[in-house]
Structure formats: C-alpha cells, structure tokens
Design a protein around this motif. Structure first.
Motif, PDB file in Angstrom:
ATOM      1  N   SER A 133       0.829  -1.208   0.000  1.00  0.00           N
ATOM      2  CA  SER A 133       0.000   0.000   0.000  1.00  0.00           C
ATOM      3  C   SER A 133       0.863   1.256   0.000  1.00  0.00           C
ATOM      4  O   SER A 133       2.056   1.211   0.329  1.00  0.00           O
ATOM      5  CB  SER A 133      -0.922   0.006   1.218  1.00  0.00           C
ATOM      6  OG  SER A 133      -0.178   0.252   2.393  1.00  0.00           O
ATOM      7  N   ASN A 134       0.229   2.364  -0.315  1.00  0.00           N
ATOM      8  CA  ASN A 134       0.929   3.659  -0.319  1.00  0.00           C
ATOM      9  C   ASN A 134       1.493   3.998   1.050  1.00  0.00           C
ATOM     10  O   ASN A 134       2.540   4.630   1.151  1.00  0.00           O
ATOM     11  CB  ASN A 134      -0.015   4.780  -0.760  1.00  0.00           C
ATOM     12  CG  ASN A 134      -0.372   4.681  -2.225  1.00  0.00           C
ATOM     13  OD1 ASN A 134       0.418   4.240  -3.038  1.00  0.00           O
ATOM     14  ND2 ASN A 134      -1.586   5.084  -2.554  1.00  0.00           N
ATOM     15  N   LYS A 135       0.820   3.582   2.092  1.00  0.00           N
ATOM     16  CA  LYS A 135       1.229   3.929   3.455  1.00  0.00           C
ATOM     17  C   LYS A 135       2.372   3.060   3.991  1.00  0.00           C
ATOM     18  O   LYS A 135       3.026   3.439   4.951  1.00  0.00           O
ATOM     19  CB  LYS A 135       0.037   3.817   4.399  1.00  0.00           C
ATOM     20  CG  LYS A 135      -1.037   4.839   4.120  1.00  0.00           C
ATOM     21  CD  LYS A 135      -2.201   4.677   5.069  1.00  0.00           C
ATOM     22  CE  LYS A 135      -3.289   5.670   4.745  1.00  0.00           C
ATOM     23  NZ  LYS A 135      -4.465   5.511   5.617  1.00  0.00           N
ATOM     24  N   ASP A 136       2.594   1.903   3.388  1.00  0.00           N
ATOM     25  CA  ASP A 136       3.616   0.980   3.900  1.00  0.00           C
ATOM     26  C   ASP A 136       4.993   1.333   3.327  1.00  0.00           C
ATOM     27  O   ASP A 136       5.511   0.682   2.418  1.00  0.00           O
ATOM     28  CB  ASP A 136       3.243  -0.467   3.574  1.00  0.00           C
ATOM     29  CG  ASP A 136       4.097  -1.478   4.317  1.00  0.00           C
ATOM     30  OD1 ASP A 136       5.122  -1.086   4.912  1.00  0.00           O
ATOM     31  OD2 ASP A 136       3.749  -2.666   4.292  1.00  0.00           O
ATOM     32  N   TYR A 153      -8.177  -1.317  -0.798  1.00  0.00           N
ATOM     33  CA  TYR A 153      -9.278  -0.672  -0.081  1.00  0.00           C
ATOM     34  C   TYR A 153     -10.307  -0.033  -1.008  1.00  0.00           C
ATOM     35  O   TYR A 153     -11.213   0.658  -0.549  1.00  0.00           O
ATOM     36  CB  TYR A 153      -8.704   0.385   0.868  1.00  0.00           C
ATOM     37  CG  TYR A 153      -7.518  -0.138   1.644  1.00  0.00           C
ATOM     38  CD1 TYR A 153      -7.672  -1.104   2.624  1.00  0.00           C
ATOM     39  CD2 TYR A 153      -6.222   0.313   1.370  1.00  0.00           C
ATOM     40  CE1 TYR A 153      -6.581  -1.609   3.322  1.00  0.00           C
ATOM     41  CE2 TYR A 153      -5.132  -0.188   2.061  1.00  0.00           C
ATOM     42  CZ  TYR A 153      -5.320  -1.136   3.029  1.00  0.00           C
ATOM     43  OH  TYR A 153      -4.238  -1.641   3.718  1.00  0.00           O
ATOM     44  N   GLN A 154     -10.179  -0.291  -2.295  1.00  0.00           N
ATOM     45  CA  GLN A 154     -11.055   0.309  -3.289  1.00  0.00           C
ATOM     46  C   GLN A 154     -12.507  -0.131  -3.072  1.00  0.00           C
ATOM     47  O   GLN A 154     -12.773  -1.270  -2.691  1.00  0.00           O
ATOM     48  CB  GLN A 154     -10.593  -0.098  -4.688  1.00  0.00           C
ATOM     49  CG  GLN A 154     -11.186   0.681  -5.813  1.00  0.00           C
ATOM     50  CD  GLN A 154     -10.517   0.326  -7.130  1.00  0.00           C
ATOM     51  OE1 GLN A 154     -10.005  -0.766  -7.316  1.00  0.00           O
ATOM     52  NE2 GLN A 154     -10.506   1.269  -8.042  1.00  0.00           N
ATOM     53  N   PHE A 174      -9.983  -5.322   2.926  1.00  0.00           N
ATOM     54  CA  PHE A 174      -8.659  -5.667   2.396  1.00  0.00           C
ATOM     55  C   PHE A 174      -8.862  -6.654   1.252  1.00  0.00           C
ATOM     56  O   PHE A 174      -9.142  -7.831   1.469  1.00  0.00           O
ATOM     57  CB  PHE A 174      -7.772  -6.294   3.471  1.00  0.00           C
ATOM     58  CG  PHE A 174      -6.341  -6.446   3.031  1.00  0.00           C
ATOM     59  CD1 PHE A 174      -5.475  -5.366   3.055  1.00  0.00           C
ATOM     60  CD2 PHE A 174      -5.860  -7.665   2.581  1.00  0.00           C
ATOM     61  CE1 PHE A 174      -4.153  -5.497   2.642  1.00  0.00           C
ATOM     62  CE2 PHE A 174      -4.541  -7.808   2.169  1.00  0.00           C
ATOM     63  CZ  PHE A 174      -3.691  -6.718   2.197  1.00  0.00           C
ATOM     64  N   ASN A 175      -8.730  -6.174   0.029  1.00  0.00           N
ATOM     65  CA  ASN A 175      -8.965  -6.993  -1.150  1.00  0.00           C
ATOM     66  C   ASN A 175      -7.639  -7.488  -1.721  1.00  0.00           C
ATOM     67  O   ASN A 175      -7.054  -6.891  -2.617  1.00  0.00           O
ATOM     68  CB  ASN A 175      -9.733  -6.189  -2.199  1.00  0.00           C
ATOM     69  CG  ASN A 175     -10.221  -7.044  -3.339  1.00  0.00           C
ATOM     70  OD1 ASN A 175      -9.757  -8.161  -3.535  1.00  0.00           O
ATOM     71  ND2 ASN A 175     -11.166  -6.521  -4.095  1.00  0.00           N
TER      72      ASN A 175
END
Length: 82
Positions: free
Chosen positions: A35-38, A59-60, A65-66
């Motif tokens: 993810s962008n945050k990780d 998260y779309q 959590f997909n």
C-alpha cells in the motif's frame, strides 16, 4: 523456463525483511505489492532490488482488504508468459 513470484505485503515488513533476501534468489522476477502507506515495505523492495507495486487497490470501493485485486494487478505485470 522462467520462474516468477508475486507477494502481497502490507504492514508485515518485519517478516519481509527477513525472508526476501533468501527467497528472491529462487526467482527470475519477484513482485511485491504493497500500500501507499507501507513505506518500510517499499524501502525493503528498493534495497533488495525487487519490483514493488504501490497501490491502494486493497481498499477500493470500501473493501476492508482486497488481496485478490492486488494479486490481479501484479499478475498483469509479470514479465514472462511461460
């Protein structure tokens, strides 16, 4: 024949940091999706010189959590078709 790996890693960079150096050598192409945050996972991928797909597709559409969507995204990025 070439061997490729796809791995989803979000907020488990502590495990990735230990396992990636040992596992990546067995594959011709190794893709990690995060993810962008990780940021830590992204940093490890850069250090270990493996492909890293950074996305929030997990998260779309309100998904918790997909993982499947992330795997589908990575599979489209595979280099070899054998």
């Amino acid at each position: 024949m070439n061997l490729e790996a796809v791995l989803v890693c979000v907020d488990y960079s502590d495990f990735l940091e230990i396992t990636l150096p040992f596992n990546k050598k067995h594959f011709d192409n190794y893709i990690v999706v995060t993810s962008n945050k990780d940021l830590k996972t992204q940093e490890i991928c850069k250090k270990e010189q493996v492909n890293c797909i950074v996305t929030d597709i997990f998260y779309q559409d309100g998904a918790i959590f997909n993982k499947g969507a992330a795997l589908d995204l990575a599979i489209k990025q595979l280099k070899y078709n054998n």
